[in-house]
Design a protein around this motif. Sequence first.
Motif, PDB file in Angstrom:
ATOM      1  N   LEU A   1       0.837  -1.206   0.000  1.00 30.02           N
ATOM      2  CA  LEU A   1       0.000   0.000   0.000  1.00 30.02           C
ATOM      3  C   LEU A   1       0.873   1.257   0.000  1.00 30.02           C
ATOM      4  O   LEU A   1       0.603   2.203  -0.737  1.00 30.02           O
ATOM      5  N   ARG A   2       1.895   1.247   0.820  1.00 29.69           N
ATOM      6  CA  ARG A   2       2.797   2.400   0.880  1.00 29.69           C
ATOM      7  C   ARG A   2       3.475   2.628  -0.467  1.00 29.69           C
ATOM      8  O   ARG A   2       3.626   3.761  -0.902  1.00 29.69           O
ATOM      9  N   ARG A   3       3.877   1.552  -1.129  1.00 26.01           N
ATOM     10  CA  ARG A   3       4.507   1.675  -2.448  1.00 26.01           C
ATOM     11  C   ARG A   3       3.556   2.287  -3.472  1.00 26.01           C
ATOM     12  O   ARG A   3       3.991   2.934  -4.417  1.00 26.01           O
ATOM     13  N   GLU A   4       2.273   2.066  -3.267  1.00 23.59           N
ATOM     14  CA  GLU A   4       1.256   2.630  -4.163  1.00 23.59           C
ATOM     15  C   GLU A   4       0.904   4.071  -3.794  1.00 23.59           C
ATOM     16  O   GLU A   4       0.076   4.685  -4.456  1.00 23.59           O
ATOM     17  N   GLY A   5       1.512   4.578  -2.728  1.00 21.91           N
ATOM     18  CA  GLY A   5       1.261   5.955  -2.323  1.00 21.91           C
ATOM     19  C   GLY A   5       0.123   6.129  -1.338  1.00 21.91           C
ATOM     20  O   GLY A   5      -0.306   7.247  -1.070  1.00 21.91           O
ATOM     21  N   ILE A   6      -0.378   5.037  -0.775  1.00 23.88           N
ATOM     22  CA  ILE A   6      -1.426   5.121   0.248  1.00 23.88           C
ATOM     23  C   ILE A   6      -0.733   5.480   1.564  1.00 23.88           C
ATOM     24  O   ILE A   6       0.206   4.803   1.977  1.00 23.88           O
ATOM     25  N   PRO A   7      -1.181   6.550   2.223  1.00 22.56           N
ATOM     26  CA  PRO A   7      -0.454   7.056   3.405  1.00 22.56           C
ATOM     27  C   PRO A   7      -0.702   6.258   4.683  1.00 22.56           C
ATOM     28  O   PRO A   7      -1.281   6.747   5.652  1.00 22.56           O
ATOM     29  N   ILE A   8      -0.229   5.020   4.692  1.00 22.61           N
ATOM     30  CA  ILE A   8      -0.324   4.207   5.902  1.00 22.61           C
ATOM     31  C   ILE A   8       0.903   4.514   6.750  1.00 22.61           C
ATOM     32  O   ILE A   8       2.034   4.261   6.348  1.00 22.61           O
TER      33      ILE A   8
END
Length: 110
Positions: free
Chosen positions: A44-51
Amino acid sequence: MLKEQLAEYLHRYHHGAENAVTSKELEHTFCVSGKELRDIVNSLRREGIPIASDQSGYFYARTEAEIRLTIRHMRSRVSGIRAAIGGLRHSLTAFDDTQICLPLEGGDDS
């Protein structure tokens, strides 16, 4: 599908550091192992989702500062891993890589 569910769950119920959720809780909620959860969060982080995460657990970042703190924490972990690699490389000097030379029959040791 699980990635999207996790992102939506964090956004809805764990928005901001004050609402962080532990890894154990997420593992139980989504029936995944700790490694599977870390892999999903990483994706998710690699996809730019701010987790984001801190000592309290994971959360969907509410502010830029929460993302920056997560990045700082991740960088310190990278530095620690680099230092461990350096130490292991140094430990290689303790291992003798030279070939073992056995005297030949009738050789120089006669």
